[in-house]
Design a protein around this motif. Sequence first.
Motif, PDB file in Angstrom:
ATOM      1  N   LYS A 305      -2.727  -0.118  10.784  1.00  0.00           N
ATOM      2  CA  LYS A 305      -1.280  -0.283  10.581  1.00  0.00           C
ATOM      3  C   LYS A 305      -0.804  -1.588  11.214  1.00  0.00           C
ATOM      4  N   ASP A 306      -1.081  -2.678  10.506  1.00  0.00           N
ATOM      5  CA  ASP A 306      -0.627  -3.982  10.974  1.00  0.00           C
ATOM      6  C   ASP A 306       0.889  -4.088  10.853  1.00  0.00           C
ATOM      7  N   ALA A 307       1.522  -4.621  11.881  1.00  0.00           N
ATOM      8  CA  ALA A 307       2.985  -4.709  11.908  1.00  0.00           C
ATOM      9  C   ALA A 307       3.516  -5.576  10.773  1.00  0.00           C
ATOM     10  N   GLY A 308       2.781  -6.644  10.399  1.00  0.00           N
ATOM     11  CA  GLY A 308       3.267  -7.573   9.396  1.00  0.00           C
ATOM     12  C   GLY A 308       2.898  -7.221   7.973  1.00  0.00           C
ATOM     13  N   TYR A 309       2.203  -6.119   7.770  1.00  0.00           N
ATOM     14  CA  TYR A 309       1.843  -5.689   6.417  1.00  0.00           C
ATOM     15  C   TYR A 309       3.078  -5.126   5.708  1.00  0.00           C
ATOM     16  N   THR A 310       3.185  -5.426   4.404  1.00  0.00           N
ATOM     17  CA  THR A 310       4.314  -4.910   3.639  1.00  0.00           C
ATOM     18  C   THR A 310       3.848  -3.741   2.763  1.00  0.00           C
ATOM     19  N   PRO A 311       4.106  -2.516   3.178  1.00  0.00           N
ATOM     20  CA  PRO A 311       3.645  -1.356   2.430  1.00  0.00           C
ATOM     21  C   PRO A 311       4.476  -1.124   1.177  1.00  0.00           C
ATOM     22  N   PRO A 312       3.956  -0.358   0.206  1.00  0.00           N
ATOM     23  CA  PRO A 312       4.748  -0.007  -0.974  1.00  0.00           C
ATOM     24  C   PRO A 312       6.010   0.753  -0.581  1.00  0.00           C
TER      25      PRO A 312
END
Length: 314
Positions: A305-312
């Motif tokens: 769960k990377d903080a900068g990842y943009t999930p759907p």
Amino acid sequence: MKQPYNIVCVSNEAYIQHTAVMLCSLFESNKNNIFCIYLLTPDISPISKQRLDNLCKYYNSEFITYICSTNEIIHFPIGQWNIVMYLKLLMPQLLPTNIERCLFLDVDIIINADITELYHIDLVDNIIAAAEDIPDCIYIKKRLGLPQNELYINSGVMVCNLRAWRKLEIQLPIFNFIHSIIDKIQNEQDVIALYFRDKIKKLPIRWNMVTFYFNRVPNIFPQYLPELKEAKIQPAIIHFAAPIKPWFCDSQHPYAYLYKKYLRIYAKQLNIKVNLHFPYGEQLSPRKRFNKNIRNLLNRIGIIKDAGYTPPIK
């Protein structure tokens, strides 16, 4: 006859396709409105100009181009940006004097809602209305000498009272003002923050949903968190304000697909061919690309769960 909404954007030849996509999203999301589009640009080819004009005509709107010299702004600081950003500061000078209000839109944007409410927002005694920038502006305010309780906005979406701006321009021409603060600024947002101090109305974030708000850990001021869930599900304006734009195939933005949607519509309306095979925005070696793709997959399924990842969007 309906009065057209005055829309101003700034672009150059390299960004003409993105300008067309933004305008197509505006027209498709506002089929009950008509528009007068003003493009401020230092360069545009005849074919690009004709295509934008044809696009506007298809939607019963008008297209007006101003070819702007960069001689007066060429020595302004630009940081990581492009000198054309300063052209938006020419709006009150270039637009006809009978136009008292306009909506400025960056071209890395998708309009996802009817903009009537935004366009007619009550500015009260303010000159512009815009959404606050991300929390990084805390450090920008320190550099500019602005108190932390003053507003520093994202200038990608602005409702402008041109009548009031012109009055301010008479008192203090904005380019004279820039020369007086040239050592402090890095871009046109810095200028806007200082020039329009105490004359900016704050917009809800749904009118300028920047990429960082979609991160797993959103880069946003805490006071906007109550607005965030609904704004992510129903963003009125999506602003791809990050290096990896939706015209790159490695964009992880949950609304990147809308760029292709409106690019296809634009191509269909004008009967032209466009390239839908996008390049990579981030230049990586094959090994690093593979590792990046695996990491994105692991983020997508929740193993990491990377903080900068943009999930759907859910």
